[in-house]
Design a protein around this motif. Structure first.
Motif, short mmCIF file in Angstrom:
data_model
loop_
_atom_site.label_atom_id
_atom_site.label_comp_id
_atom_site.label_asym_id
_atom_site.label_seq_id
_atom_site.Cartn_x
_atom_site.Cartn_y
_atom_site.Cartn_z
N VAL A 81 -28.13 57.49 -72.45
CA VAL A 81 -28.54 58.32 -71.32
C VAL A 81 -27.67 59.57 -71.32
N PRO A 83 -27.48 63.77 -69.87
CA PRO A 83 -28.12 64.76 -68.98
C PRO A 83 -28.74 65.96 -69.70
N HIS A 114 -12.23 73.43 -84.14
CA HIS A 114 -12.35 71.99 -84.32
C HIS A 114 -11.81 71.60 -85.69
N LYS A 179 -21.04 67.98 -84.35
CA LYS A 179 -21.84 67.24 -83.37
C LYS A 179 -23.32 67.24 -83.73
N GLY A 200 -31.08 62.03 -68.68
CA GLY A 200 -30.77 61.48 -67.35
C GLY A 200 -29.27 61.46 -67.11
N ALA A 246 -16.92 59.06 -65.36
CA ALA A 246 -17.81 58.59 -64.30
C ALA A 246 -17.68 57.08 -64.08
N TYR A 285 -6.93 77.73 -74.94
CA TYR A 285 -7.50 77.92 -76.27
C TYR A 285 -8.33 79.20 -76.29
N PRO A 397 -8.12 70.71 -70.28
CA PRO A 397 -7.85 69.86 -69.11
C PRO A 397 -6.55 69.06 -69.26
N PRO A 426 -5.26 68.70 -77.80
CA PRO A 426 -6.14 68.93 -78.95
C PRO A 426 -5.47 69.63 -80.13
N ALA A 429 -5.63 67.64 -83.27
CA ALA A 429 -6.95 67.25 -83.80
C ALA A 429 -7.18 65.74 -83.86
N THR A 433 -10.87 61.29 -83.72
CA THR A 433 -10.41 60.06 -84.39
C THR A 433 -10.24 58.97 -83.34
C1 LIG Z 1 -10.44 72.79 -76.35
C2 LIG Z 1 -10.55 71.48 -77.07
C3 LIG Z 1 -10.42 71.43 -78.45
C4 LIG Z 1 -10.51 70.23 -79.15
N1 LIG Z 1 -10.32 70.20 -80.50
C5 LIG Z 1 -10.43 69.04 -81.18
C6 LIG Z 1 -10.28 69.00 -82.59
O1 LIG Z 1 -9.99 70.01 -83.23
N2 LIG Z 1 -10.42 67.81 -83.22
C7 LIG Z 1 -10.71 66.66 -82.55
O2 LIG Z 1 -10.84 65.60 -83.17
N3 LIG Z 1 -10.84 66.67 -81.20
C8 LIG Z 1 -10.72 67.82 -80.51
N4 LIG Z 1 -10.87 67.84 -79.15
C9 LIG Z 1 -11.14 66.57 -78.45
C10 LIG Z 1 -12.59 66.15 -78.63
O3 LIG Z 1 -13.43 67.25 -78.43
C11 LIG Z 1 -12.90 65.04 -77.64
O4 LIG Z 1 -11.98 64.00 -77.82
C12 LIG Z 1 -14.31 64.51 -77.84
O5 LIG Z 1 -15.26 65.52 -77.66
C13 LIG Z 1 -14.59 63.42 -76.85
O6 LIG Z 1 -15.92 63.03 -76.97
P1 LIG Z 1 -16.61 62.22 -75.82
O7 LIG Z 1 -17.97 61.88 -76.32
O8 LIG Z 1 -15.72 61.13 -75.35
O9 LIG Z 1 -16.71 63.23 -74.59
P2 LIG Z 1 -17.54 64.59 -74.44
O10 LIG Z 1 -17.71 65.25 -75.76
O11 LIG Z 1 -16.90 65.35 -73.35
O12 LIG Z 1 -18.98 64.10 -73.95
C14 LIG Z 1 -19.23 63.50 -72.72
C15 LIG Z 1 -20.74 63.38 -72.59
O13 LIG Z 1 -21.05 62.61 -71.43
C16 LIG Z 1 -22.14 63.22 -70.76
N5 LIG Z 1 -22.05 62.79 -69.35
C17 LIG Z 1 -21.13 63.16 -68.42
N6 LIG Z 1 -21.39 62.53 -67.25
C18 LIG Z 1 -22.47 61.74 -67.45
C19 LIG Z 1 -23.20 60.83 -66.63
N7 LIG Z 1 -22.87 60.61 -65.36
N8 LIG Z 1 -24.27 60.19 -67.18
C20 LIG Z 1 -24.62 60.38 -68.48
N9 LIG Z 1 -23.95 61.22 -69.30
C21 LIG Z 1 -22.89 61.89 -68.79
C22 LIG Z 1 -21.93 64.72 -70.99
O14 LIG Z 1 -23.12 65.45 -70.83
C23 LIG Z 1 -21.43 64.74 -72.44
O15 LIG Z 1 -22.50 64.81 -73.35
C24 LIG Z 1 -10.77 69.04 -78.43
C25 LIG Z 1 -10.90 69.07 -77.03
C26 LIG Z 1 -10.79 70.29 -76.36
C27 LIG Z 1 -10.92 70.31 -74.85
#
Ligand SMILES: Cc1cc2nc3c(=O)[nH]c(=O)nc-3n(C[C@H](O)[C@H](O)[C@H](O)COP(=O)(O)OP(=O)(O)OC[C@H]3O[C@@H](n4cnc5c(N)ncnc54)[C@H](O)[C@@H]3O)c2cc1C
Length: 573
Positions: A81, A83, A114, A179, A200, A246, A285, A397, A426, A429, A433
């Motif tokens: 799911v 959004p 990244h 991605k 959703g 959430a 950044y 953050p 970050p 990197a 992982t």
């Molecule tokens: C500036 C920056 C640079 C970075 N650089 C690196 C890097 O070089 N290398 C590396 O490995 N990592 C890096 N990271 C970290 C990495 O991007 C994150 O660890 C990773 O994206 C986490 O993925 P995630 O799927 O947990 O969360 P996210 O990518 O944040 O995805 C969360 C998802 O949940 C969805 N969502 C939110 N609420 C709801 C809900 N209620 N219902 C359904 N869906 C919902 C959102 O739409 C989103 O698609 C970086 C982070 C930042 C902030």
């Protein structure tokens, strides 16, 4: 004591320490690194070994996609799911991310720098057997994992000798490139037919009316409407909602995580309200992504050219009072070049123009040798392409850790992974992982349900046990415990490690009840490992292993390395 006896005692003591170190390292690698478990990733189950029913994955970013891919091996139906509806259109799974019309609105780092650790790349090749070919198909370079790591511009030795002359590979993709590739592999090729993604937002969970220890339904607001629908979550609910975390809210609204909740789950541990630790390294950044032509890229005065290269130049300043400024030039997918500046502080400039970047680079304090001329010449050339820059500024953050492994009274079929559990600095990197480790943990926990047995016994076992969530979070803790890059494994867990390193930056706002002085010795030791790694193979290997998530937390305490560091510190204070 005779000199001979003295030498024998010293050698014996050293041998004893070395043996202890080696055994403990072997144990750690087995327990925490995931190296042995990734080999069994991606093995599809036969239909009679699958668990009947749905797993609901909340969030369709990196954590959600990896969790879905793992769950496809175990469940009859996997529902993601997410959004952002465009992610399930052609644009969301396109071949080249730079042709994409849409941008992610809920993931702030979509256009930021990244980098990918080699361990992550390795794991992805196990999950997707043709991963390297698919990278090439999407214009993503796969090459030896050399990030041109330096101590304030002084290149660290590449430990090629101890790696047998061959660097393990990694991929050099932009965040959007990585991605989009992942989404194309999971959703776009029809290879995983039991995975479905819908548009959703998950708004809550509903406990089973007869057994409150299980989540029975997930509440979803479909598309952009206000209509909320209940979806049966027969088995597991996976929170992959990133920094919106959430899951914490849903659990609390449904009455979990307190001593008063009317369930049979354990009431030992911390209540939900006490799970979160966080501090703020006040990191900014600035990413400048240039869209260029192959001809311009060819003309850049980069030593050795850009062919097969991902990292071009890296400078991590050794001056904490400047906010540990970090400048890189890298080559992501497509005919593009990325300039990046990271900096912590209360009043950090936004480096949006080439003149601002140049001023910053001129101001960086090198460890020894000055910044090479070709870097400035590259800046000169790129000055003419100011209008080709796509700029992104992100206020990173707070670093946050939700200690689910210590939580009381969680529903037995709830798990969380990715940034919803832990975010890290970050700069090193490790984020993706760590997400991958969460998906690997899901694989490990699920595979325990399907140990080889007769079919009859199997059917009995293919239930989600009442301690599933506990088992998952315990394993997750171990898997995120030892792969800490920047302190080369010294700290007990990754979160602790970042706390100590980022506490070296005077602008950091610490965890309430702590102060910035803790970890001074660790920071001193890490710096000495880096200095030694400019010329020493063993120190360089420790840094490479840990930077690529292959190391263990005691690597930097190899007895011989400790001696060398102490000697080096005494000779070159
Ligand atoms: C500036 C920056 C640079 C970075 N650089 C690196 C890097 O070089 N290398 C590396 O490995 N990592 C890096 N990271 C970290 C990495 O991007 C994150 O660890 C990773 O994206 C986490 O993925 P995630 O799927 O947990 O969360 P996210 O990518 O944040 O995805 C969360 C998802 O949940 C969805 N969502 C939110 N609420 C709801 C809900 N209620 N219902 C359904 N869906 C919902 C959102 O739409 C989103 O698609 C970086 C982070 C930042 C902030």
């Amino acid at each position: 004591m005779s000199p001979l006896l003295f030498v024998i005692i010293i050698l014996g003591l050293y041998g004893f320490l070395w043996t202890l170190w080696s055994f403990y390292r072997w144990h750690l690698l087995l327990r925490t690194s995931g190296l042995s478990e990734i080999k069994r990733l991606g093995q599809a189950r036969s239909p009679h070994e699958r668990i009947n029913g749905s797993v609901v994955i909340c969030g369709g970013s990196i954590a959600g996609l990896l969790a879905a891919r793992v769950c496809h091996d175990y469940f009859e139906h996997v529902l993601i799911v997410e959004p952002e509806g465009w992610l399930i259109t052609e644009d969301g799974v396109c071949r080249y991310s730079w042709t994409q019309q849409h941008k992610r609105t809920r993931v702030m780092q979509y256009t930021s720098l990244h980098a990918c650790q080699s361990f992550l790349y390795n794991g992805l090749t196990k999950l997707f057997s043709d991963f390297e070919e698919q990278c090439a198909y999407s214009g993503i370079t796969v090459a030896g994992a050399n990030y041109e790591t330096s101590l304030a511009g002084a290149l660290l030795k590449l430990p090629l000798k101890s790696l047998g002359g061959l660097l393990p590979k990694t991929m050099f993709a932009s965040r959007s490139g990585f991605k989009t590739l992942l989404r194309r592999l999971v959703l776009g090729r029809g290879r995983y037919p039991r995975i479905e993604q819908i548009e959703g937002t998950v708004t809550g969970i509903v406990a089973d009316s007869e057994d409150g220890s299980i989540i029975r339904k997930v509440l979803i607001r479909l598309g952009t409407s206000l209509q909320v629908q209940e979806i049966e979550a027969k088995l597991v609910v996976v929170d992959c909602t990133g920094i919106s975390r959430a899951g914490l809210k849903w659990l609390s609204q449904a009455g979990y995580g307190t001593t008063t909740a009317n369930t049979s789950n354990s009431k030992d541990g911390l209540p939900l309200t006490d799970l979160k630790l966080s501090f703020d390294q006040k990191l900014h950044y600035s990413s400048l992504l240039f869209s260029l032509t192959p001809l311009v890229l060819e003309k850049l005065p980069i030593p050795g050219g850009l062919e097969g290269k991902g990292a071009v130049y890296t400078f991590l300043e050794d001056q904490m009072q400047n906010g540990r400024r970090f400048f890189t030039i890298s080559k992501p997918d497509g005919d593009r070049l990325m300039m990046f500046i990271g900096q912590s502080g209360d009043d950090v400039p936004v480096y949006e123009t080439m003149s601002a970047v140049r001023a910053l680079v001129q101001d960086l304090v090198p460890h020894k040798d000055p910044i090479p001329d070709w870097v400035f010449e590259t800046l000169d050339i790129l000055e003419d392409f100011q209008d080709q820059i796509s700029f992104a500024h992100v206020r990173v953050p707070r670093t946050t850790y939700v200690r689910y492994h210590q939580a009381m009274n969680l529903p037995s079929n709830f798990v969380a992974l990715g940034d919803s559990v832990m975010t890290v600095n970050p700069t090193f990197a490790q984020g993706c992982t760590k997400v991958f480790m969460g998906a690997l943990t899901l694989h490990i926990t699920l595979s325990r349900l399907i140990a080889p047995s007769t079919v009859g016994e199997l059917q009995k076992r293919l239930q989600i046990p009442s301690d599933f969530s506990k088992q998952f979070f315990k394993e997750h803790f171990h898997k995120t415990n030892g792969f800490c890059t920047p302190c080369y494994g010294i700290y007990i867990n990754i979160y602790d490690c970042f706390v100590r390193l980022d506490y070296g930056i005077p602008y950091t706002e610490p965890i309430p009840s702590e102060n910035l002085s803790s970890g001074d010795l660790v920071r001193w030791y890490i710096r000495r490992v880096q200095i030694l790694a400019i010329k020493d193979e063993q120190a360089a290997r420790v840094i490479w292993d840990n930077s690529m998530a292959y190391g263990s937390k005691i690597d930097s305490f190899h007895p011989w390395l400790v001696l060398k560091i102490l000697w080096d510190a005494a000779m070159r204070p």
